[in-house]
Design an enzyme around this catalytic site. Sequence first.
Site, mmCIF file in Angstrom:
data_model
loop_
_atom_site.group_PDB
_atom_site.id
_atom_site.type_symbol
_atom_site.label_atom_id
_atom_site.label_comp_id
_atom_site.label_asym_id
_atom_site.label_seq_id
_atom_site.Cartn_x
_atom_site.Cartn_y
_atom_site.Cartn_z
ATOM 1 N N GLY A 158 0.858 -1.185 0.000
ATOM 2 C CA GLY A 158 0.000 0.000 0.000
ATOM 3 C C GLY A 158 0.895 1.236 0.000
ATOM 4 O O GLY A 158 2.038 1.190 -0.466
ATOM 5 N N ILE A 160 2.406 2.772 2.469
ATOM 6 C CA ILE A 160 3.647 2.600 3.233
ATOM 7 C C ILE A 160 4.572 1.628 2.504
ATOM 8 O O ILE A 160 5.776 1.883 2.354
ATOM 9 C CB ILE A 160 3.330 2.110 4.663
ATOM 10 C CG1 ILE A 160 2.604 3.209 5.441
ATOM 11 C CG2 ILE A 160 4.605 1.674 5.387
ATOM 12 C CD1 ILE A 160 2.059 2.798 6.794
ATOM 13 N N ARG A 180 -3.321 -8.652 -2.659
ATOM 14 C CA ARG A 180 -4.390 -9.505 -3.184
ATOM 15 C C ARG A 180 -4.414 -9.491 -4.701
ATOM 16 O O ARG A 180 -4.647 -10.487 -5.345
ATOM 17 C CB ARG A 180 -5.748 -9.060 -2.632
ATOM 18 C CG ARG A 180 -6.090 -9.805 -1.354
ATOM 19 C CD ARG A 180 -7.335 -9.284 -0.751
ATOM 20 N NE ARG A 180 -7.142 -7.896 -0.327
ATOM 21 C CZ ARG A 180 -8.014 -7.199 0.377
ATOM 22 N NH1 ARG A 180 -9.144 -7.749 0.711
ATOM 23 N NH2 ARG A 180 -7.772 -5.962 0.735
ATOM 24 N N ARG A 240 1.710 -5.132 12.529
ATOM 25 C CA ARG A 240 1.081 -5.505 13.785
ATOM 26 C C ARG A 240 1.722 -6.804 14.279
ATOM 27 O O ARG A 240 1.987 -7.717 13.483
ATOM 28 C CB ARG A 240 -0.434 -5.725 13.607
ATOM 29 C CG ARG A 240 -1.235 -4.460 13.458
ATOM 30 C CD ARG A 240 -1.223 -3.617 14.751
ATOM 31 N NE ARG A 240 -2.032 -2.414 14.644
ATOM 32 C CZ ARG A 240 -1.542 -1.195 14.376
ATOM 33 N NH1 ARG A 240 -0.245 -1.012 14.172
ATOM 34 N NH2 ARG A 240 -2.349 -0.152 14.339
ATOM 35 N N GLU A 269 1.459 -6.562 22.774
ATOM 36 C CA GLU A 269 2.249 -5.473 23.351
ATOM 37 C C GLU A 269 1.403 -4.636 24.309
ATOM 38 O O GLU A 269 0.190 -4.521 24.107
ATOM 39 C CB GLU A 269 2.845 -4.599 22.229
ATOM 40 C CG GLU A 269 1.815 -3.918 21.350
ATOM 41 C CD GLU A 269 2.452 -3.164 20.175
ATOM 42 O OE1 GLU A 269 3.271 -3.752 19.450
ATOM 43 O OE2 GLU A 269 2.098 -1.989 20.024
ATOM 44 N N HIS A 287 7.388 0.058 19.115
ATOM 45 C CA HIS A 287 6.291 0.606 18.305
ATOM 46 C C HIS A 287 6.472 2.112 18.057
ATOM 47 O O HIS A 287 5.613 2.923 18.426
ATOM 48 C CB HIS A 287 4.943 0.315 18.972
ATOM 49 C CG HIS A 287 3.794 0.321 18.005
ATOM 50 N ND1 HIS A 287 2.667 -0.447 18.179
ATOM 51 C CD2 HIS A 287 3.595 1.013 16.853
ATOM 52 C CE1 HIS A 287 1.830 -0.223 17.169
ATOM 53 N NE2 HIS A 287 2.377 0.659 16.365
ATOM 54 N N GLY A 289 7.105 3.477 14.927
ATOM 55 C CA GLY A 289 7.039 3.772 13.492
ATOM 56 C C GLY A 289 6.599 5.191 13.168
ATOM 57 O O GLY A 289 7.198 5.874 12.333
HETATM 58 C C1 DGY Z 1 -0.743 3.184 13.435
HETATM 59 O O1 DGY Z 1 -0.930 4.345 13.050
HETATM 60 O O2 DGY Z 1 -1.572 2.284 13.255
HETATM 61 C C2 DGY Z 1 0.554 2.910 14.124
HETATM 62 O O3 DGY Z 1 0.670 1.612 14.517
HETATM 63 C C3 DGY Z 1 0.791 3.888 15.269
HETATM 64 O O4 DGY Z 1 0.979 5.143 14.712
#
Ligand code: DGY
Length: 321
Positions: A158, A160, A180, A240, A269, A287, A289
């Site tokens: 996607g 990211i 997919r 995740r 977590e 976590h 990111g």
């Molecule tokens: C999200 O945005 O889903 C991240 O895991 C935290 O920013």
Amino acid sequence: MIRQDAFRLFVASRFIEPVEQAFTSTFSTRFAETREPLAELAGIGAEIDGVVFSLDVPMREAAIAALPASIRVLATYSVGTDHIDLDVARARGIAVFNTPGVLADSVAENAIFLMLGAARRGTEAIDLLRQRAWHGWNPAQLVGVQLAGRTLGILGMGDIGRRIAERARALGMKILYCNRRPLAPELALGAGFRPTVEALVRDVDVLVLACPATEQTRGIVNAELLGQARSGLILVNIARGDLVVDRALIDALQTDRVYAAGLDVFAGEPAIHPEYFDLKNVFMVPHIGSATLEARLGMGQILIDAILAWQRGEVVPNQVC
Ligand code: DGY
């Protein structure tokens, strides 16, 4: 302070100061005062129009059922929505907004950081210095692997995923992806398509998990999949924690079938499987990111814009339901 002439927003999580200020200057805000924001909210009565919250305040079925009837908006300060029961929100006619796009560069940078940290034995290198145990350079010390010339597989190409691909290509990597469906050429950025994660893992040296956690993807990295991976795989998870079966990954890391892992997220977590701490080939962070100033400011603004647009009756691009 709650005013009656503006959108009444309950701020359930804590945010960086400029974001809290932006909420306060745009809406009539009330901040959670306890560590039980949902219990507080349930006790408030009909004074609130919407809630802004994040992953630390899960909106499961019971939580949504207990919300005051006046609530028409749930604004999650995250791109992920797996902490929200969307079906229940939809059934109650509550609009849900999230924060796509604005955090994608930061999350992609974190993926590269984890890839490099895992490939270059970051945990051991940092420990060596911090334990004051480095006695000087020698040619056999902390030899890792380089990314240039290796193949990266992206599970979930996607927004990211594509930004990770752009950056990895600059490092000299070849890129494959699994979605997919194949992407249009202008979105695939020259990356090769694999129709299944099994087909992907057989052809890559580094696998980055960048897909949402769904019924289909939870536990997707399991012993069977890792058994099909190229020996010496580097696994990176920025999505995740529950995409990975910890036992399977730990076994594969212990036997060097998986060379190293770069982990930003963990199943259950903040609890982390204790065996990860004993593995030198795990490079892990808590976590982080989207934890950059740029991303976090953008996440606040996109939610403010969404609520204002929704109030004007406009289509909101980041409306999840
Ligand atoms: C999200 O945005 O889903 C991240 O895991 C935290 O920013």
